[in-house]
Design a protein around this motif. Structure first.
Motif, PDB file in Angstrom:
ATOM      1  N   LEU A 194       6.709  68.038 115.621  1.00 50.08           N
ATOM      2  CA  LEU A 194       6.922  69.515 115.308  1.00 50.08           C
ATOM      3  C   LEU A 194       7.083  70.188 116.794  1.00 50.08           C
ATOM      4  O   LEU A 194       6.026  70.158 117.475  1.00 50.08           O
ATOM      5  CB  LEU A 194       5.610  70.170 114.507  1.00 50.08           C
ATOM      6  CG  LEU A 194       5.249  69.447 113.157  1.00 50.08           C
ATOM      7  CD1 LEU A 194       4.082  70.329 112.540  1.00 50.08           C
ATOM      8  CD2 LEU A 194       6.385  69.258 112.263  1.00 50.08           C
ATOM      9  N   TYR A 199       8.149  73.179 103.787  1.00 50.51           N
ATOM     10  CA  TYR A 199       7.449  71.921 104.123  1.00 50.51           C
ATOM     11  C   TYR A 199       7.505  70.790 103.262  1.00 50.51           C
ATOM     12  O   TYR A 199       7.585  69.686 103.464  1.00 50.51           O
ATOM     13  CB  TYR A 199       5.955  72.064 104.629  1.00 50.51           C
ATOM     14  CG  TYR A 199       5.902  73.486 105.640  1.00 50.51           C
ATOM     15  CD1 TYR A 199       7.000  73.581 106.613  1.00 50.51           C
ATOM     16  CD2 TYR A 199       4.848  74.440 105.727  1.00 50.51           C
ATOM     17  CE1 TYR A 199       6.865  74.636 107.472  1.00 50.51           C
ATOM     18  CE2 TYR A 199       4.753  75.355 106.381  1.00 50.51           C
ATOM     19  CZ  TYR A 199       5.791  75.565 107.179  1.00 50.51           C
ATOM     20  OH  TYR A 199       5.642  76.544 108.174  1.00 50.51           O
ATOM     21  N   TRP A 225       1.911  75.824 114.322  1.00 49.16           N
ATOM     22  CA  TRP A 225       1.864  74.895 113.150  1.00 49.16           C
ATOM     23  C   TRP A 225       0.796  74.798 112.221  1.00 49.16           C
ATOM     24  O   TRP A 225       0.507  74.048 111.393  1.00 49.16           O
ATOM     25  CB  TRP A 225       2.455  73.522 113.670  1.00 49.16           C
ATOM     26  CG  TRP A 225       3.842  73.652 114.508  1.00 49.16           C
ATOM     27  CD1 TRP A 225       3.990  73.494 115.481  1.00 49.16           C
ATOM     28  CD2 TRP A 225       5.104  73.934 114.007  1.00 49.16           C
ATOM     29  NE1 TRP A 225       5.401  73.693 115.978  1.00 49.16           N
ATOM     30  CE2 TRP A 225       6.103  73.905 114.739  1.00 49.16           C
ATOM     31  CE3 TRP A 225       5.531  74.239 112.446  1.00 49.16           C
ATOM     32  CZ2 TRP A 225       7.389  73.789 114.692  1.00 49.16           C
ATOM     33  CZ3 TRP A 225       6.999  74.167 112.184  1.00 49.16           C
ATOM     34  CH2 TRP A 225       7.768  74.098 113.277  1.00 49.16           C
ATOM     35  N   LEU A 278       2.257  67.581 117.686  1.00 46.72           N
ATOM     36  CA  LEU A 278       2.612  69.078 117.917  1.00 46.72           C
ATOM     37  C   LEU A 278       3.113  69.158 119.527  1.00 46.72           C
ATOM     38  O   LEU A 278       2.049  68.932 120.337  1.00 46.72           O
ATOM     39  CB  LEU A 278       1.487  70.039 117.738  1.00 46.72           C
ATOM     40  CG  LEU A 278       0.790  69.879 116.434  1.00 46.72           C
ATOM     41  CD1 LEU A 278      -0.533  70.607 116.268  1.00 46.72           C
ATOM     42  CD2 LEU A 278       1.543  70.063 115.163  1.00 46.72           C
ATOM     43  N   SER A 324      -0.114  75.728 106.348  1.00 51.49           N
ATOM     44  CA  SER A 324       0.461  75.454 107.715  1.00 51.49           C
ATOM     45  C   SER A 324       1.047  74.159 107.594  1.00 51.49           C
ATOM     46  O   SER A 324       0.388  73.101 107.287  1.00 51.49           O
ATOM     47  CB  SER A 324      -0.766  75.221 108.674  1.00 51.49           C
ATOM     48  OG  SER A 324      -1.547  76.706 108.726  1.00 51.49           O
ATOM     49  N   ALA A 325       2.106  74.040 108.517  1.00 56.23           N
ATOM     50  CA  ALA A 325       3.145  72.772 108.518  1.00 56.23           C
ATOM     51  C   ALA A 325       2.079  71.704 108.756  1.00 56.23           C
ATOM     52  O   ALA A 325       2.163  70.404 108.433  1.00 56.23           O
ATOM     53  CB  ALA A 325       3.998  73.086 109.436  1.00 56.23           C
ATOM     54  N   HIS A 382       7.861  73.814 118.854  1.00 56.05           N
ATOM     55  CA  HIS A 382       7.459  75.297 118.709  1.00 56.05           C
ATOM     56  C   HIS A 382       8.836  76.060 119.118  1.00 56.05           C
ATOM     57  O   HIS A 382       9.843  75.386 120.001  1.00 56.05           O
ATOM     58  CB  HIS A 382       6.262  76.046 119.257  1.00 56.05           C
ATOM     59  CG  HIS A 382       6.165  75.712 120.599  1.00 56.05           C
ATOM     60  ND1 HIS A 382       6.941  76.371 121.634  1.00 56.05           N
ATOM     61  CD2 HIS A 382       5.324  74.656 121.400  1.00 56.05           C
ATOM     62  CE1 HIS A 382       6.885  75.902 122.822  1.00 56.05           C
ATOM     63  NE2 HIS A 382       5.909  74.836 122.635  1.00 56.05           N
ATOM     64  N   ILE A 411       7.532  79.525 109.952  1.00 58.98           N
ATOM     65  CA  ILE A 411       6.022  78.963 110.614  1.00 58.98           C
ATOM     66  C   ILE A 411       5.079  79.773 110.034  1.00 58.98           C
ATOM     67  O   ILE A 411       3.964  79.244 109.842  1.00 58.98           O
ATOM     68  CB  ILE A 411       6.423  78.939 112.133  1.00 58.98           C
ATOM     69  CG1 ILE A 411       6.394  80.363 112.656  1.00 58.98           C
ATOM     70  CG2 ILE A 411       7.161  78.077 112.594  1.00 58.98           C
ATOM     71  CD1 ILE A 411       6.169  80.396 114.194  1.00 58.98           C
TER      72      ILE A 411
END
Length: 410
Positions: A86, A398, A97, A119, A105-106, A88, A388
């Motif tokens: 993921l 998601y 995230w 992340l 939240s992802a 940003h 997001i």
């Protein structure tokens, strides 16, 4: 005596003001004070922290959620979980995230769905302010880059680290905003990089921002040329780095009363689109405590050039430097028609003021080979940040990604 009293007043008044404000300040959620790994731990999820060094010397920090909150610790004889990376957007961080509740939240949704979640953090943000030889507080050269270098160096370094640690050959990539722009640019220059991506999910995808609306459009029209001239004359520097002072300001304004909280929310929406359904206003102080997370002024100048020129140009450094670096007076354009061999899924909205439908039509929709665009999802009533931070992003985005990957694995 009078001088002593004046000195006491000078020292005590700010302290009394802080104590008074503290008494009437609403309680701030714990995530306001925690960094990304601490937020992940606070919800009961496992977290790991890794560093990776780019080819040009930047040390980037990665955050990993290796499995879900209620999952047993994976054993050595179990098949590896699929890796999802993921990334940003501009002025953001890995926090984006995990910014809402776990079911929203992802990072947490994907971990609980069976993924090995990574992340990323671009150079210059809160978690990636290190270099093998440069000091961000003393060396202006630390900030001498735009999103060109992020695309060229940061993405392969981070994705390479995730694959190295996980022992896998490819992963699922999910980018948001500039996390999509940089990946599209990387794939257009180096199509072979697609071999590391099983599928590419682009949230609020950016090919250009010529038709951006809202405050960014206003600032670009009225101040963009002057800003570019300033950066060209004085060099690049840090832009909107996270600081304790900014957190204090946020806490004692946005976090003070509901009316101020609403004002901060309204100001935020002026940049991204005013559609406010599925927007948790009470979380805005938390978002703002972590965002902006920092970048370089050259990156801002580069984005403004996209707004001014249209298309997707490399960073314009002026004719003399352009000739030296690019071999031509004007910067070259990224060409997305050269992207091959990667399945792309686009998630966008008519209500997004930064990734507008007109810009998508002129770049990504026009240039991407239709055979590689395997999903084109228009999400109604979504502004740029809903992808997001939207309270129903798990349902709208998601879990749809989870289902696509599940079909891919079965």
């Amino acid at each position: 005596m009078r001088e002593t009293i004046n000195e006491l007043i000078t020292v005590m008044l700010p302290l009394l003001l802080v104590l008074l404000l503290s008494k009437y300040t609403k309680s701030v959620d714990l995530e306001f004070y925690l960094d990304t790994p601490e937020v992940i731990k606070s919800w009961g999820y496992p977290v790991e922290v890794y560093n990776t060094t780019t080819e040009d010397g930047y040390i980037l920090q990665l955050h990993r959620i290796p499995y879900g909150r209620d999952d047993p610790i994976p054993s050595a004889n179990q098949p590896p979980r699929p890796v999802i990376f993921l990334q940003h957007g501009f002025l953001c961080s890995s926090f984006d995230w995990v910014a809402n509740l776990p079911h929203q939240s992802a990072g947490f949704v994907f971990a609980d769905a069976g993924f090995d979640v990574w992340l990323g953090n671009f150079r210059g943000n809160t978690y990636s302010r290190k270099h093998v030889s440069l000091n961000p507080d003393r060396d202006q050269a630390f900030w001498d880059w735009s999103w060109d270098q992020i695309s060229q160096y940061d993405l392969p370094a981070m994705i390479g680290k995730a694959l190295e640690v996980s022992g896998q050959e490819s992963l699922y990539y999910t980018g948001f905003s500039m996390g999509t722009l940089t990946m599209f640019a990387k794939l257009s220059v180096d199509p072979s990089f697609g071999r590391y991506l099983k599928k590419y999910f682009a949230l609020a995808p950016v090919g250009t921002i010529k038709h951006a609306r809202g405050v960014f459009s206003f600032l670009g029209r009225h101040f963009g040329a002057n800003y570019n001239d300033y950066v060209s004359k004085y060099g690049s520097d840090e832009l909107f780095g996270s600081s304790w002072l900014f957190k204090k300001v946020v806490k004692y304004t946005c976090g003070l009363f509901e009316t101020l909280e609403e004002l901060c929310s309204d100001i935020t929406l002026l940049f991204v689109g005013t559609a406010s359904e599925n927007w948790n206003q009470t979380r805005v102080p938390i978002y703002m405590a972590h965002t902006p997370a920092g970048s370089s002024s050259s990156t801002m100048a580069h984005l403004d050039q996209m707004f001014s020129y249209g298309g997707t140009p490399a960073y314009d450094m002026g004719e003399e430097k352009n000739l030296k670096i690019y071999g031509q007076k004007l910067p070259p354009q990224y060409n997305f028609t050269s992207i091959t061999d990667v399945a792309i899924y686009l998630f966008w909205s008519d209500d997004d003021w930064l990734s507008t439908k007109q810009d998508l039509k002129e770049t990504l929709f026009a240039q991407l080979n239709p055979q590689i665009v395997q999903g084109n999802y228009r999400i109604s009533n979504y502004n740029h940040l809903h992808f997001i931070w939207g309270t129903n992003a798990a349902e709208k985005v998601y879990k749809r990604i989870v289902n696509i990957v599940s079909d891919d694995l079965n």
